[in-house]
Design a protein around this motif. Structure first.
Motif, short mmCIF file in Angstrom:
data_model
loop_
_atom_site.label_atom_id
_atom_site.label_comp_id
_atom_site.label_asym_id
_atom_site.label_seq_id
_atom_site.Cartn_x
_atom_site.Cartn_y
_atom_site.Cartn_z
N ALA A 8 51.70 14.82 -22.66
CA ALA A 8 50.32 14.36 -22.86
C ALA A 8 50.27 12.90 -23.30
O ALA A 8 51.18 12.40 -23.97
N THR A 9 49.20 12.23 -22.94
CA THR A 9 48.96 10.85 -23.36
C THR A 9 48.05 10.86 -24.58
O THR A 9 46.93 11.37 -24.52
N PHE A 10 48.54 10.31 -25.69
CA PHE A 10 47.74 10.22 -26.90
C PHE A 10 46.98 8.90 -26.89
O PHE A 10 47.54 7.86 -26.56
N LYS A 11 45.71 8.97 -27.27
CA LYS A 11 44.87 7.78 -27.29
C LYS A 11 44.31 7.56 -28.69
O LYS A 11 43.99 8.51 -29.40
N GLU A 24 45.50 9.74 -33.45
CA GLU A 24 45.49 9.70 -31.99
C GLU A 24 45.17 11.10 -31.49
O GLU A 24 45.52 12.10 -32.14
N ALA A 26 45.11 13.74 -28.00
CA ALA A 26 45.54 14.04 -26.63
C ALA A 26 44.86 15.32 -26.17
O ALA A 26 44.46 16.15 -27.00
N ARG A 40 54.03 9.29 -35.91
CA ARG A 40 53.86 9.98 -34.62
C ARG A 40 54.85 11.12 -34.42
O ARG A 40 54.56 12.09 -33.74
#
Length: 60
Positions: A8-11, A24, A26, A40
């Motif tokens: 997954a991409t964390f934003k 963040e 995701a 993280r």
């Protein structure tokens, strides 16, 4: 069932102050995950999408 966030991409939210004191988020189908930007690798909190949407609605 434990959702898989390994790909997954964390934003980071757009309203961050830029000093790393934020979270963040995701998304994978049916779930959201939240993690600390300062740590993280320290794990994440997985939340069913329905509960996360309720949480966001309560913030407004």
């Amino acid at each position: 069932m434990t959702p898989d966030f390994s790909g997954a991409t964390f934003k980071t939210p757009s309203r961050t102050d830029g000093n790393g004191t934020c979270v963040e988020v995701a998304v994978v189908p049916g779930f959201f995950a939240v993690r600390d930007t300062k740590n993280r690798s320290g794990g994440l909190v997985r939340v069913p999408a329905r509960a996360f949407y309720s949480f966001l609605a309560g913030l407004r």
